[in-house]
Design a protein around this motif. Structure first.
Motif, short mmCIF file in Angstrom:
data_model
loop_
_atom_site.label_atom_id
_atom_site.label_comp_id
_atom_site.label_asym_id
_atom_site.label_seq_id
_atom_site.Cartn_x
_atom_site.Cartn_y
_atom_site.Cartn_z
N ARG A 236 -78.78 51.00 -126.75
CA ARG A 236 -78.82 52.33 -127.33
C ARG A 236 -80.20 52.78 -127.81
N ARG A 241 -82.75 51.78 -122.66
CA ARG A 241 -82.12 52.55 -121.59
C ARG A 241 -82.68 52.12 -120.23
N ALA A 242 -83.89 51.63 -120.23
CA ALA A 242 -84.51 51.19 -118.98
C ALA A 242 -83.68 50.08 -118.34
N LEU A 244 -80.44 49.76 -118.47
CA LEU A 244 -79.25 50.36 -117.85
C LEU A 244 -79.62 51.09 -116.58
N SER A 245 -80.81 51.70 -116.56
CA SER A 245 -81.18 52.49 -115.38
C SER A 245 -81.27 51.59 -114.15
N ARG A 247 -79.34 49.00 -113.51
CA ARG A 247 -77.98 48.81 -113.04
C ARG A 247 -77.50 50.04 -112.26
N GLU A 248 -77.85 51.22 -112.77
CA GLU A 248 -77.33 52.44 -112.17
C GLU A 248 -77.94 52.71 -110.80
N ASP A 249 -79.25 52.60 -110.71
CA ASP A 249 -79.91 52.90 -109.44
C ASP A 249 -81.34 52.37 -109.52
N ALA A 253 -84.71 54.14 -110.85
CA ALA A 253 -85.34 53.59 -112.05
C ALA A 253 -86.83 53.40 -111.80
#
Lengths: 384, 237
Positions: A236, A241-242, A244-245, A247-249, A253
């Motif tokens: 959080r 956040r980096a 999580l980015s 994992r997302e793409d 990222a």
């Protein structure tokens, strides 16, 4: 959506999820003391042991969430890092006790006392406790170092290399530890052996036994809450956040300027640290550690918790750690069939909710706890 | 002034020679487009420029500095943002968090706030959906988010890869109107498109790629009139 912690608006420049204020530390201490002085005497030894296992599993599941959940990599090396951390810490307290106190029984305070602590006329902390804390941190650091060595080459690549490498790593650790030399138990001999040499005497295939007892509900819950705080900040904060980015793409990222290799390695090293601490805590509770019992089966237990809770959900991992620790005990009356039922429960779970209990969200972000979604007419709103 | 200069750029994917000596120059303040069929190497050029793949030969100069061998996060810092093909939004994060990651490398919160306002002006829909998971947006909204997010890095050169891909015709119009607007506000744009019609309408200069090499280039208006381009890419018999 609900934000519990204040937003951190730090840039990516440095390690910034060091606690802003001491509130989380206070909460950790409070809960740990409560567990030790209230829960333990009230609930009895069986429930207390269960509570201890839950806390250890929370540390393990949350630490794995940092890698498998946050950055979307797949590590299967938890047990290996537990072994590294556990043996390292055990060597420090066992041989350290001989070196510092001349006996295998270091002085411990009331926080490390077994059974009902309230009736014991002991000081809060003694020097042995500090040695224990230092040993746990040392175990974590050694595991983190191992994580760095394992992670650096395998995380430079995209794909499943990490899974393969960590699986191999766990086996290497097991074999190396099982071929170590026997544990020394003669005080004079220990005093005459230099530290680097002592670290090769880890008990071999018998495991490292006679480790001093330290791990009480106080220490595990303290460690568990601190692990949660770090994980939450990782998820959080704008710095976190980096993770999580990735994992997302991963491509996107990189396009945002996130150095993905660096962040994957960081998550992996932090995760390894906590797995090492968990190993150290277990070693000082069971009073022995055996690499043979820390094979990949143990890693899979933790993976199951993370998958069940939802990859990326901290609270999901906590809940799954709790449920999966208690469930086998509740099913004990079924004797030989309990593992079958346990397996069936997991299969049903995978069919009904393949994304895990909470997906990537937290408990308070789903279901009735959640504020009505901001855009209720969202997905159909615009033409595609 | 030439902002971006590619000289004799070569890229190999294993044994496949994807770019064969491509030279492109992008003047400051312009919209330059790369058009061509699938697999011509358009996206590969963008990926090489933003550092996602390593060229096997040639030079890439941005504002006089060589980009060769620099990792993507360094290149972004120089003022060059890439909106990858397929939008690359972070589906499980909120729109707000996506935008925050766009400004990931910046350390001037005040400037970021101002740039956010600009993004909201360009894309009012994005502002309405701040608290929503980005994956729940429609395709057009996702594309807007992807462009808005890239703008928050405050690039001087924006690389857009197929912004119209998979969008309804009306939304394609909107996206291209916005591309023009972004350019009018001073951002140079290198645009890769399959929709050659639209791309040539919005661009100042265009390059036509065929199997990894530049087939022709010139002012976009001239190319749009050329028989060869009309036949091959604009669907005019």
């Amino acid at each position: 959506m609900t934000r519990v912690a204040p937003q951190l608006d730090d840039g990516p420049a440095a390690w910034r999820f060091v606690p802003r204020n001491l509130a989380p530390l206070g909460a950790a201490l409070g809960l740990a003391l409560l567990m030790h002085f209230v829960f333990q005497p009230a609930a009895g030894s069986f429930a207390s042991k269960l509570a201890l296992d839950i806390a250890v599993n929370i540390i393990l599941a949350v630490s794995l969430t940092m890698v498998n959940g946050f950055t979307g990599q797949f590590s299967m090396g938890t047990a290996g890092f537990m072994a590294v951390g556990g043996y390292a810490a055990a060597a420090v307290t066992y041989y350290g006790s001989f070196r510092l106190y001349g006996s295998p029984n270091p002085p411990a305070g009331i926080l490390s006392a077994f059974g009902d602590p309230t009736g014991l006329p002991l000081p809060w902390l003694q020097s042995g406790d500090l040695m224990f804390v230092a040993a746990c941190l040392f175990g974590g650091l050694v595991a983190a170092g191992a994580g760095y060595i394992v992670g650096l080459p395998s995380l430079r690549l995209r794909g499943d290399y990490l899974a393969i490498v960590t699986l191999g790593f766990g086996e290497i650790v097991r074999v190396v530890l099982q071929t170590s030399e026997r544990r020394l138990s003669n005080a004079e001999q220990i005093a005459g052996t230099p530290w680097p040499k002592l670290l090769t005497h880890l008990g071999g295939s018998l495991g490292f036994t006679s480790i001093p007892y330290f791990t009480t509900l106080f220490w595990v819950w303290l460690a568990a809450v601190l692990t949660l705080v770090v994980a939450y900040r990782m998820k959080r904060s704008s710095y976190g956040r980096a993770f999580l980015s990735i994992r997302e793409d991963e491509v996107a990222a990189e396009a945002m300027g996130v150095c993905t290799t660096k962040f994957k390695v960081r998550a992996f090293v932090i995760s390894s640290f906590f797995a090492g601490v968990a190993g150290a805590l277990i070693a000082h509770q069971v009073q022995s550690i055996n690499a043979g019992e820390l094979g990949f089966q143990r890693s899979f237990d933790v993976i199951i918790m993370v998958v069940l809770g939802g990859m990326g959900s901290i609270s999901g991992a906590v809940l799954a750690a709790g449920v999966l620790t208690v469930l086998p005990e509740l099913l004990r009356f079924m004797a030989d069939y309990r593992m079958v039922v346990y397996a069936l429960a997991l299969i049903v779970m995978m069919i009904v909710r393949p994304q895990g209990l909470f997906g990537v969200r937290e408990v308070w972000e789903v279901g009735p706890f959640r504020r009505r979604a901001a855009g209720s007419g969202a997905p159909g709103g615009g033409a595609t | 002034m030439t902002m971006l200069l590619l000289e004799d750029l070569n890229v190999h994917y294993g044994a496949i020679h994807a770019l064969r000596g491509v030279s492109v120059s992008v003047e400051q303040g312009r919209v330059v487009t790369l058009i061509g069929a699938n697999g011509a190497g358009k996206s590969t050029i963008l990926r090489a420029v933003s550092g996602m793949i390593r060229p096997s030969g040639g030079r890439i100069m941005f504002e006089g500095k060589s980009l060769s061998g620099q990792p993507p996060h360094q290149i972004l810092r120089l003022g060059l943002a890439h909106v990858p093909e397929g939008r690359g939004i972070f589906a499980n994060l909120t729109v707000d968090e996506n935008l925050e990651l766009g400004a990931y490398q910046r350390s001037d919160p005040e400037g970021v706030r101002r740039d956010r306002e600009k993004v909201y002006e360009l894309f009012p829909r994005v502002k309405e959906r701040l608290k929503q998971a980005a994956g729940t947006l429609s395709g057009g909204e996702q594309q807007m988010l992807a462009i808005g997010r890239a703008l928050l890095a405050r690039p001087r050169l924006l690389l857009l890869d197929e912004p119209s891909l998979g969008l309804a015709p009306q939304l394609v119009q909107t996206i291209f109107r916005i591309i023009r607007e972004i350019n009018a506000q001073g951002t140079t744009i290198l645009l890769v498109e399959q929709n050659a019609n639209m791309a040539l309408a919005v661009a100042h200069h265009a390059y036509v790629l065929e199997v990894g090499a530049i087939r022709m280039h010139g002012p976009a208006a001239d190319l749009a009139k050329s028989d060869e381009v009309r036949k091959a890419y604009l669907g005019h018999g």
